[in-house]
Scaffold this active site. Sequence first.
Site, PDB file in Angstrom:
ATOM      1  CD  GLU A 137      41.082  25.242  53.126  1.00  0.00           C
ATOM      2  OE1 GLU A 137      42.160  24.617  53.186  1.00  0.00           O
ATOM      3  OE2 GLU A 137      40.882  26.313  53.733  1.00  0.00           O
ATOM      4  CB  SER A 194      42.390  41.278  35.741  1.00  0.00           C
ATOM      5  OG  SER A 194      42.202  40.175  36.585  1.00  0.00           O
ATOM      6  CG  HIS A 233      41.315  41.463  47.036  1.00  0.00           C
ATOM      7  ND1 HIS A 233      40.287  42.155  46.449  1.00  0.00           N
ATOM      8  CD2 HIS A 233      42.186  41.152  46.040  1.00  0.00           C
ATOM      9  CE1 HIS A 233      40.538  42.273  45.146  1.00  0.00           C
ATOM     10  NE2 HIS A 233      41.681  41.675  44.888  1.00  0.00           N
ATOM     11  CB  SER A 234      42.388  37.372  45.763  1.00  0.00           C
ATOM     12  OG  SER A 234      43.727  37.772  45.980  1.00  0.00           O
TER      13      SER A 234
HETATM   14  C1  LIG Z   1      43.296  49.163  36.626  1.00  0.00           C
HETATM   15  C2  LIG Z   1      43.623  48.268  37.789  1.00  0.00           C
HETATM   16  N1  LIG Z   1      44.286  48.781  38.861  1.00  0.00           N
HETATM   17  C3  LIG Z   1      44.603  47.992  39.905  1.00  0.00           C
HETATM   18  C4  LIG Z   1      44.261  46.659  39.891  1.00  0.00           C
HETATM   19  C5  LIG Z   1      44.622  45.777  41.085  1.00  0.00           C
HETATM   20  N2  LIG Z   1      43.396  45.461  41.849  1.00  0.00           N
HETATM   21  C6  LIG Z   1      42.757  44.292  41.640  1.00  0.00           C
HETATM   22  S1  LIG Z   1      41.387  44.186  42.557  1.00  0.00           S
HETATM   23  C7  LIG Z   1      41.631  45.682  43.279  1.00  0.00           C
HETATM   24  C8  LIG Z   1      40.668  46.208  44.305  1.00  0.00           C
HETATM   25  C9  LIG Z   1      39.301  46.476  43.739  1.00  0.00           C
HETATM   26  O1  LIG Z   1      38.397  46.777  44.759  1.00  0.00           O
HETATM   27  P1  LIG Z   1      36.854  46.926  44.529  1.00  0.00           P
HETATM   28  O2  LIG Z   1      36.599  47.508  43.182  1.00  0.00           O
HETATM   29  O3  LIG Z   1      36.291  47.642  45.672  1.00  0.00           O
HETATM   30  O4  LIG Z   1      36.306  45.431  44.452  1.00  0.00           O
HETATM   31  P2  LIG Z   1      36.368  44.262  45.539  1.00  0.00           P
HETATM   32  O5  LIG Z   1      37.649  43.510  45.301  1.00  0.00           O
HETATM   33  O6  LIG Z   1      36.305  44.870  46.874  1.00  0.00           O
HETATM   34  O7  LIG Z   1      35.225  43.358  45.257  1.00  0.00           O
HETATM   35  C10 LIG Z   1      42.810  46.257  42.796  1.00  0.00           C
HETATM   36  C11 LIG Z   1      43.332  47.549  43.226  1.00  0.00           C
HETATM   37  C12 LIG Z   1      43.594  46.175  38.748  1.00  0.00           C
HETATM   38  N3  LIG Z   1      43.211  44.897  38.652  1.00  0.00           N
HETATM   39  N4  LIG Z   1      43.278  46.994  37.729  1.00  0.00           N
END
Ligand SMILES: Cc1ncc(C[n+]2csc(CCOP(=O)(O)OP(=O)(O)O)c2C)c(N)n1
Length: 436
Positions: free
Chosen positions: A110, A196, A326-327
């Site tokens: 929030e 990240s 997701h965020s």
């Molecule tokens: C190398 C890289 N590629 C793309 C991203 C963008 N990104 C951030 S989180 C995410 C999804 C990751 O999903 P998952 O590993 O299943 O974890 P969850 O968020 O579901 O917990 C992506 C594609 C990134 N941070 N780093």
Amino acid sequence: MALKTGASFVRLNSLRQAVRKVLQLLSTHTRPEIQNGGKQAGFPGAKAAYVTQMKFLNENSYEPIPIYRVMENNGEIIDKREEPNIENETLVSMYKTMVQLSQMDKIMYESQRQGRISFYMTNYGEEGVQLGSAAALLPQDLCYLQYREAGVLLYRGVTVTEMINQCYGNCEDPSKGRQMPVHYGSSQRNIVTISSPLATQMPQAVGSAYAFKRMPNNDRCVICYFGEGAASEGDAHAAFNFAATLDCPVILLCRNNGYAISTPSSEQYRGDGIGARGPAMGLHTLRVDGTDTLAVYNAVRSARDIAVGQNKPVLIEAMCYRVGHHSTSDDSSAYRSLEEIDKWNKEESPISKFKSYLERRGLWDDEADKACQKEARSTVLKTMQEAEKKKKPHWKEMLEDVYYDMPPNLQKQMREMENHLKKYGEHYPLNQYQSE
Ligand SMILES: Cc1ncc(C[n+]2csc(CCOP(=O)(O)OP(=O)(O)O)c2C)c(N)n1
């Protein structure tokens, strides 16, 4: 055949099912005829039997890896022998951490919506994976997190204050405002700071485990958390292979929560999930119900024994569901139905299941729950207000700490910035930043 009714119909049906099962097993698991009386071939790359029939294997050649669980959804233990021996105090502390985590998620989410912080990620639906695993580790074990494991930090003793200071990037944030919110870390608690770029932590974790293994009388393992989406990165493959070939004491814990932002797991991979890669790459492997905190606890405890006792890596695939977006940069209603979320949130909630277990054991009740929720909420609100009042780190921090001796190009930037602020400082909110 005459129409069967009652008990004989049931018997016939179960017989049919049994025959079907045997036929299925025969068709999927029989290997083509073995030559030379089963003599093994001796290639350096494969010690295997010769056959005379050609048969390609595919994802249907094997039964899916089963999912280990300990509790029914109502908290009832399915097989008493599997009930972990956890002290009452620890069980309650695990649950209280879940409550603290979900109150923190609610309020911090929030606060981002109100523009008070720039970003946030919630942990809803994954509390069982986080608390079950955190409780099974020892304090000396080293944790590499992805970003959705705030419960692990809390359980290991990182305070709500430290975490909220990080999200606010104020002068008490250990990363001095240089990281995005939720990129926590704590050297005191053996938690490597989150970064990240997905999966970068995986080969690093294996490297740390290899270093532990080389130490005399090692009693530490490394745990590395990652999502099923991150497992598509090349780094994940490198990590699996190094872990196996170097016999590293590492637990690779995949949180398979069904989505990688908007990519569902059905589009993320083919085959039997992330777990199926384990035996193929020489890793001890277990698939566990991530909504069952006790099952995760048992899984990680045993994995720790294998990792530290035998110097062998373990892959755990914890099946769960990401209930939140997701965020704060995501709106998951664009790619999944509210009914789907509702089902996982209500029927499969790891918090409710664990609470039911505690209630059955006489360790918890609604009154205790109410008080705990209230206290957790007020802790977060109070901490957030305090964090907001604290100054941001001095602007010079953005150029410091990278190099032991600041290189000339950064020194030049620092001087230029200093001159710029002498001239135009009044146009910046410098009073919100620490002075020298
Ligand atoms: C190398 C890289 N590629 C793309 C991203 C963008 N990104 C951030 S989180 C995410 C999804 C990751 O999903 P998952 O590993 O299943 O974890 P969850 O968020 O579901 O917990 C992506 C594609 C990134 N941070 N780093």
